[in-house]
Design an enzyme around this catalytic site. Structure first.
Site, short mmCIF file in Angstrom:
data_model
loop_
_atom_site.label_atom_id
_atom_site.label_comp_id
_atom_site.label_asym_id
_atom_site.label_seq_id
_atom_site.Cartn_x
_atom_site.Cartn_y
_atom_site.Cartn_z
N TYR A 137 0.84 -1.21 0.00
CA TYR A 137 0.00 0.00 0.00
C TYR A 137 0.87 1.25 0.00
O TYR A 137 0.73 2.13 -0.87
CB TYR A 137 -0.90 -0.04 1.23
CG TYR A 137 -1.91 1.09 1.33
CD1 TYR A 137 -3.03 1.12 0.51
CD2 TYR A 137 -1.76 2.10 2.28
CE1 TYR A 137 -3.98 2.14 0.62
CE2 TYR A 137 -2.69 3.12 2.40
CZ TYR A 137 -3.80 3.14 1.57
OH TYR A 137 -4.73 4.15 1.70
N VAL A 191 -12.04 2.40 13.64
CA VAL A 191 -13.30 3.04 14.06
C VAL A 191 -14.47 2.06 13.86
O VAL A 191 -15.29 1.85 14.78
CB VAL A 191 -13.54 4.36 13.30
CG1 VAL A 191 -14.92 4.91 13.61
CG2 VAL A 191 -12.47 5.38 13.67
N GLN A 223 -0.43 3.89 20.63
CA GLN A 223 -0.17 4.50 19.32
C GLN A 223 -1.25 5.53 19.04
O GLN A 223 -2.36 5.41 19.56
CB GLN A 223 -0.11 3.43 18.20
CG GLN A 223 -1.40 2.72 17.86
CD GLN A 223 -1.68 1.50 18.73
OE1 GLN A 223 -1.35 1.49 19.91
NE2 GLN A 223 -2.30 0.48 18.17
N ASP A 256 3.14 -1.17 12.36
CA ASP A 256 2.02 -0.26 12.68
C ASP A 256 2.60 1.10 13.11
O ASP A 256 3.38 1.18 14.07
CB ASP A 256 1.23 -0.88 13.85
CG ASP A 256 -0.16 -0.29 13.99
OD1 ASP A 256 -1.12 -0.98 13.66
OD2 ASP A 256 -0.27 0.86 14.46
N PRO A 257 2.27 2.18 12.41
CA PRO A 257 2.86 3.48 12.78
C PRO A 257 2.56 3.86 14.24
O PRO A 257 1.45 3.68 14.71
CB PRO A 257 2.21 4.45 11.80
CG PRO A 257 1.83 3.61 10.62
CD PRO A 257 1.45 2.27 11.20
N ARG A 275 0.68 9.50 14.47
CA ARG A 275 0.31 10.11 13.18
C ARG A 275 -0.58 11.31 13.45
O ARG A 275 -1.56 11.22 14.20
CB ARG A 275 -0.43 9.10 12.33
CG ARG A 275 -0.84 9.67 10.99
CD ARG A 275 -1.59 8.68 10.16
NE ARG A 275 -0.78 7.58 9.73
CZ ARG A 275 -1.28 6.39 9.38
NH1 ARG A 275 -2.57 6.16 9.45
NH2 ARG A 275 -0.49 5.44 8.97
P1 NAD Z 1 -12.73 1.78 0.27
O1 NAD Z 1 -12.03 0.46 0.31
O2 NAD Z 1 -14.07 1.89 0.92
O3 NAD Z 1 -12.91 2.26 -1.24
C1 NAD Z 1 -12.03 1.93 -2.26
C2 NAD Z 1 -12.85 1.66 -3.51
O4 NAD Z 1 -11.97 1.36 -4.59
C3 NAD Z 1 -13.78 0.46 -3.35
O5 NAD Z 1 -15.05 0.77 -3.84
C4 NAD Z 1 -13.11 -0.62 -4.19
O6 NAD Z 1 -14.02 -1.60 -4.66
C5 NAD Z 1 -12.46 0.20 -5.28
N1 NAD Z 1 -11.33 -0.46 -5.93
C6 NAD Z 1 -10.28 -1.09 -5.33
N2 NAD Z 1 -9.45 -1.56 -6.26
C7 NAD Z 1 -9.96 -1.22 -7.47
C8 NAD Z 1 -9.56 -1.46 -8.81
N3 NAD Z 1 -8.43 -2.13 -9.09
N4 NAD Z 1 -10.33 -0.98 -9.80
C9 NAD Z 1 -11.48 -0.31 -9.54
N5 NAD Z 1 -11.92 -0.07 -8.28
C10 NAD Z 1 -11.15 -0.53 -7.27
O7 NAD Z 1 -11.71 2.85 0.87
P2 NAD Z 1 -11.91 4.40 1.18
O8 NAD Z 1 -11.67 4.59 2.61
O9 NAD Z 1 -13.14 4.89 0.56
O10 NAD Z 1 -10.63 5.00 0.42
C11 NAD Z 1 -10.74 5.63 -0.84
C12 NAD Z 1 -9.37 6.11 -1.27
O11 NAD Z 1 -8.85 7.05 -0.31
C13 NAD Z 1 -8.34 5.01 -1.41
O12 NAD Z 1 -7.53 5.27 -2.53
C14 NAD Z 1 -7.53 5.13 -0.16
O13 NAD Z 1 -6.20 4.68 -0.32
C15 NAD Z 1 -7.57 6.62 0.12
N6 NAD Z 1 -7.40 6.91 1.54
C16 NAD Z 1 -8.40 6.68 2.42
C17 NAD Z 1 -8.20 6.93 3.78
C18 NAD Z 1 -9.26 6.71 4.82
O14 NAD Z 1 -8.99 6.89 6.00
N7 NAD Z 1 -10.47 6.38 4.47
C19 NAD Z 1 -6.94 7.39 4.22
C20 NAD Z 1 -5.94 7.58 3.28
C21 NAD Z 1 -6.18 7.36 1.94
N1 UDP Z 2 -6.33 -0.97 15.80
C1 UDP Z 2 -6.67 -1.51 17.02
N2 UDP Z 2 -7.71 -2.38 17.07
C2 UDP Z 2 -8.44 -2.71 15.97
C3 UDP Z 2 -8.09 -2.14 14.71
C4 UDP Z 2 -7.00 -1.28 14.67
O1 UDP Z 2 -6.04 -1.22 18.05
O2 UDP Z 2 -9.38 -3.51 16.10
C5 UDP Z 2 -5.21 0.01 15.75
C6 UDP Z 2 -4.14 -0.30 14.70
O3 UDP Z 2 -3.15 -1.14 15.24
C7 UDP Z 2 -3.62 1.09 14.39
C8 UDP Z 2 -4.82 2.00 14.56
O4 UDP Z 2 -5.76 1.26 15.35
O5 UDP Z 2 -2.64 1.46 15.33
C9 UDP Z 2 -5.49 2.43 13.26
O6 UDP Z 2 -5.72 1.26 12.52
P1 UDP Z 2 -6.48 1.25 11.12
O7 UDP Z 2 -6.38 -0.14 10.58
O8 UDP Z 2 -7.81 1.85 11.26
O9 UDP Z 2 -5.68 2.28 10.21
P2 UDP Z 2 -4.12 2.57 9.96
O10 UDP Z 2 -3.97 3.97 10.39
O11 UDP Z 2 -3.27 1.66 10.78
O12 UDP Z 2 -3.94 2.33 8.51
#
Ligand code: NAD
Ligand code: UDP
Length: 352
Positions: A147, A190, A211, A275-276, A279
């Protein structure tokens, strides 16, 4: 009202993508939602299918796409560690081949393109909080690398397409965002904690729970993405988007227990590798360039999210298409008008 545009949202049936599609439709745009449904769900966008300005295409972004669009939001990629580690090779392909295919589409159509990047580009950061100028501390060969490195390579591609071919790009580094429509079993903290609390099951703290993360409510994030897309091309890039109020994971668990009134016990589970430890976004660039800052405090956003999962788990509502799943009451997105349209105060306090 801005001119109606034809806008592509990849990953549009996911958690963030579905809210983004809705927000664009509300402003009168034509939305093409592309998704392979790896982690997204039809339920998230079912209520949009009857909208004449909405079109859904099942397609994998690792395959080139030929459509006519004016703007592209590239959100396609599983976001939860559990989901992106299930098929890590595919995760890299989605980020890297997906970026190339969409940048090529942007080049052919002369479209503006925004990449949903991530705080994971900073890895396990040694600089705190994280400004955009920080290059990060990332393991290239660990379980999160598919990722982190995939997203880092996608950023590289975006900047090279800008330098080499003159594309108009935007890059948002999104920090942990939560809200209704997160998948109930995708393992993110969450959704895990809320579902566990509502079911009265043990709440799983990984490691000591010391963390930290900073949690942004979905409506704030969508507003930030929209403003970033509409910002002048000369604005500095990339831009961190997130809520800078930092919590330990234990504090999050305690708040979820308080807000749900759950009697669920806390249990410890091993801390996942890499695991970071901490952040927190430095959002001064977003404040300066976009006039943006999040406004929904964690306590309020968790309230909306708990109500959503409560409806979902109790079967009272099929949920994603219900009012409960929408942005918080009083929220009216007015892109291009930072500071406008929202009831309530700002989300930048730690009064929880
Ligand atoms: P999510 O998993 O709910 O949504 C991702 C969507 O992308 C899904 O609908 C999935 O089916 C689709 N997808 C995955 N691979 C695909 C492919 N190869 N072709 C077409 N569709 C594909 O996640 P999200 O939380 O909605 O995240 C959306 C974007 O935001 C992602 O790129 C994610 O990396 C980025 N992002 C989200 C967060 C967060 O906290 N939610 C944080 C950082 C970055
Ligand atoms: N985490 C946790 N319990 C859970 C799921 C996650 O303690 O059931 C912790 C995880 O180790 C991380 C933080 O919560 O430190 C955020 O995790 P998440 O997978 O939501 O996102 P991340 O920021 O690690 O991508």
């Amino acid at each position: 009202m801005p001119r109606s545009k034809r806008i592509l949202v990849t990953g549009g049936s996911g958690f963030l993508g579905s809210f983004l599609c809705e927000s664009l439709l509300r402003d009168g745009h034509d939305v093409l939602c592309v998704d392979n449904f790896q982690t997204g769900s039809r339920a998230n966008i079912r209520h949009l299918l009857g909208n004449p300005n909405f079109e859904l295409l099942r397609h994998d972004v690792t395959v080139p796409l030929f459509v006519e669009v004016e703007e592209i939001f590239n959100l396609a990629c599983p976001a939860s560690p559990k989901a992106y580690q299930t098929n890590p090779v595919k995760t890299v392909k989605t980020s890297v081949l997906g970026a190339i295919n969409l940048l090529e589409l942007a080049r052919r159509t002369n479209a503006k393109i925004l990449q949903a990047s991530t705080s994971e580009v900073y890895g396990d950061p040694v600089v705190h909080p994280q400004p955009e100028a920080y290059w990060g501390n990332v393991n290239t060969i660990g379980p999160r690398s598919c990722y982190d490195e995939g997203k880092r390579c996608a950023e590289t591609l975006f900047f090279d397409y800008e330098r080499q071919l003159g594309l108009e790009i935007r890059v948002a580094r999104i920090f942990n965002t939560y809200g209704p429509r997160m998948s109930r079993d995708d393992g993110r903290v969450v959704s895990n904690f809320i579902v566990q609390a509502l079911r009265g099951e043990p709440i799983t703290l990984y490691g000591a729970g010391e963390q930290t993360r900073s949690f942004c409510y979905v409506s704030d994030l969508i507003e930030g993405l929209r403003l970033l897309m509409d910002a002048p091309g000369s604005a500095p890039k990339p831009v961190n988007l997130g809520n800078p109020v930092e919590f330990t994971i234990r504090e999050l668990a305690e708040l979820v227990i308080e807000l749900t009134g759950s009697k669920a016990p806390l249990v410890h589970r091993p801390l996942p590798k890499d695991d970071p430890t901490q952040r927190k976004p430095d959002i001064s660039r977003a404040e300066e360039v976009l006039g943006w800052a999040p406004r929904i405090a964690l306590r309020e956003g968790l309230g909306h999210t708990i109500a959503y999962f409560d409806g979902l788990l109790s079967g009272r509502s099929p949920a994603p298409e219900t009012e409960q799943a929408l942005a918080p009451p009083g929220f009216v997105l007015q892109a291009g008008r930072p500071g406008a349209g929202r009831a309530g105060g700002n989300g930048l306090d730690r009064s929880e």
